[in-house]
Structures are given as C-alpha cells and as structure tokens.
Design an enzyme around this catalytic site. Sequence first.
Site, PDB file in Angstrom:
ATOM      1  N   TYR A 147      -2.589  11.522   8.692  1.00  0.00           N
ATOM      2  CA  TYR A 147      -2.225  11.270   7.285  1.00  0.00           C
ATOM      3  C   TYR A 147      -1.807   9.803   7.091  1.00  0.00           C
ATOM      4  O   TYR A 147      -2.264   9.139   6.161  1.00  0.00           O
ATOM      5  CB  TYR A 147      -1.088  12.220   6.904  1.00  0.00           C
ATOM      6  CG  TYR A 147      -0.647  12.155   5.462  1.00  0.00           C
ATOM      7  CD1 TYR A 147      -1.386  12.782   4.460  1.00  0.00           C
ATOM      8  CD2 TYR A 147       0.520  11.496   5.091  1.00  0.00           C
ATOM      9  CE1 TYR A 147      -0.968  12.742   3.124  1.00  0.00           C
ATOM     10  CE2 TYR A 147       0.950  11.458   3.776  1.00  0.00           C
ATOM     11  CZ  TYR A 147       0.198  12.084   2.794  1.00  0.00           C
ATOM     12  OH  TYR A 147       0.617  12.038   1.477  1.00  0.00           O
ATOM     13  N   LYS A 174      -3.577   6.949   4.750  1.00  0.00           N
ATOM     14  CA  LYS A 174      -2.858   6.311   3.645  1.00  0.00           C
ATOM     15  C   LYS A 174      -2.730   4.798   3.855  1.00  0.00           C
ATOM     16  O   LYS A 174      -2.708   4.025   2.893  1.00  0.00           O
ATOM     17  CB  LYS A 174      -1.478   6.967   3.467  1.00  0.00           C
ATOM     18  CG  LYS A 174      -1.551   8.430   3.033  1.00  0.00           C
ATOM     19  CD  LYS A 174      -2.253   8.593   1.691  1.00  0.00           C
ATOM     20  CE  LYS A 174      -2.271  10.010   1.179  1.00  0.00           C
ATOM     21  NZ  LYS A 174      -2.977  10.148  -0.115  1.00  0.00           N
TER      22      LYS A 174
END
Length: 248
Positions: A155, A159
């Site tokens: 993740y 990002k």
Amino acid sequence: MLLKGKIAIITGASRGIGESIARSFIAQGATVAFTYIGSTERAVELEESLTAEGGQARGFKSDASKMEDAEHLVKEVLDAYGGVDILVNNAGITDDTLLMRMSEDQWDRVINVNLKSCFNLTKSVLRTMLKARSGSIINISSVVGVKGNAGQANYAASKAGILGFTKSVALELGSRNIRSNAIAPGFIETEMTEKLDEATVQGWREGIPLKRGGTPEDVANACVFLASDMSSYVTGQTLNVCGGMVTA
Ligand code: NAP
C-alpha cells in the site's frame, strides 16, 4: 458553485471518501461520472440520491486497474457529456501483512488497483484535456505513502508511486494548462477503517495533533479546492489532509 458546468470522473465513489467527493462536486454544480467495482446497489442508490438533489450523476461499473475498462469508461463519458474537466483517481484497496508473509498476488493487486489505475485513467482522459487545453487531475495518495508503514509495504509503495506520478504529470502537462495534484489523507474514518479495533483507533486519534480522525468531507473539501479555479496556480503539489500527522 465552484464547479458549475464542469464534468468530473471520480473512481471508487460507491462509498467512503469517493462518495463524499461525489456529493461535494454535485453540490458545487459539477456533472459527476463515478465508478465502482462490486457495490452495484450502493452505486444505484448514490446515483438516485445525487440526481434527486438536482445534480447530473451516473455510476459506471468499471475496474480502475484495467486499461480496457478505463478507455471504455472515458468513451462513455465523452459520448454522454462531451468532455472531462476533472479526474479524481480515488479507487483504492488495502491488503495488509508483513513483507515476510506478503504474496506476489497481494503485492500486484494493491499496486494495480491503487497505482496502475492512475496511469490507466489519466492516459485515457489526456486527449480530451489536451484538446480543451485545460484539466485538473487529483490523485488520492496517503500519508503512508509519505512516511511508510509497517505491514503496508504494498500500500505504501502504491501511494508513494502516486506522488511521483502526480509530479511528473504536472511537469509534462503544465504548459497545456493541465494541473496534477495529490491529496494525502491521514486517518479518515470510513468503512475501510471501521474493521479496526476501537481501542487501537482511539490511540491513533490521541496521537493526531488535532485529536480526531478525519472525515470524508475533510478530504472532499480539499478535492473541491484542487478541482476548482480557486487552485488555478497550484500544480505538482501534495496536500496533506491529516490533522497534522505529517507536517513537512
Ligand atoms: P473504501 O471505503 O474502502 O472505498 C473504496 C472505493 O474504491 C469503493 O467505492 C470501491 O468500490 C472502490 N474500488 C475498489 N477497487 C476498485 C477497482 N478495482 N476499480 C474501481 N473502484 C474500486 O475506501 P476509502 O477509505 O473511502 O478510501 C478511498 C481512497 O482514499 C483510497 O485510495 C484510499 O487508499 C485512500 N485513503 C484512505 C484513508 C482512510 O483512512 N480511509 C487514508 C488515506 C488514503 P466497491 O464499493 O464497488 O468495492
């Protein structure tokens, strides 16, 4: 009415932050095309509720991680509304575990839905924005992409990748009056975070300088600013909407 007459695509807006962005954009006069992947009932309800308020909105089942779906979506939006002024790349998932246990599939899925989706959608709206010599692209990143997080290597990488993508697009397309910015939310209380243990969540709230979790509306307000002409001299930036969790 900061977005009157503007046409927006928002990915992943059947719930959470995306839904709030869709509601705020409609309230500011935009026409909204939003996507979802599985929540058909919620998407239909949202479309009905947005149009009942007098807005123009339509939900599309479209997998943001697939280029084919992105191209098809943009074609349908162009056929229906004639242009795209604003793109919000919001669709995102988590699949957390320590790196030691993370499978290749967990890595690929999160990178594809969170990061590749930005490439897919941005590339698909480029031609129409270039023709109009105008556009605002907003990518929803995370403070985790700025500072990393144990248990979220996939993740955090997705990002952080969004931040590099956002800056590069801003540099490439600034001369055509196409702006590209990112929002890095901190801890925003949505269904994504409801699954978490309340004691842990309370601990997080106490660690935030503003002493509360953020609301989807906090992120939507920043989105309206970046989508509108109020931010016409802002590009290549990351706006941290995180109650002070990140200060640099
Ligand atoms: P959420 O409540 O879980 O909603 C996720 C949305 O993305 C849903 O509408 C979902 O559609 C959609 N989606 C998932 N996979 C998709 C795909 N492949 N194609 C199209 N749509 C897809 O999440 P959220 O908390 O609102 O988060 C929204 C964004 O903010 C994400 O990018 C997230 O990483 C970011 N963010 C959230 C927080 C937070 O604290 N909540 C913090 C920082 C950043 P379905 O309903 O059909 O599944």
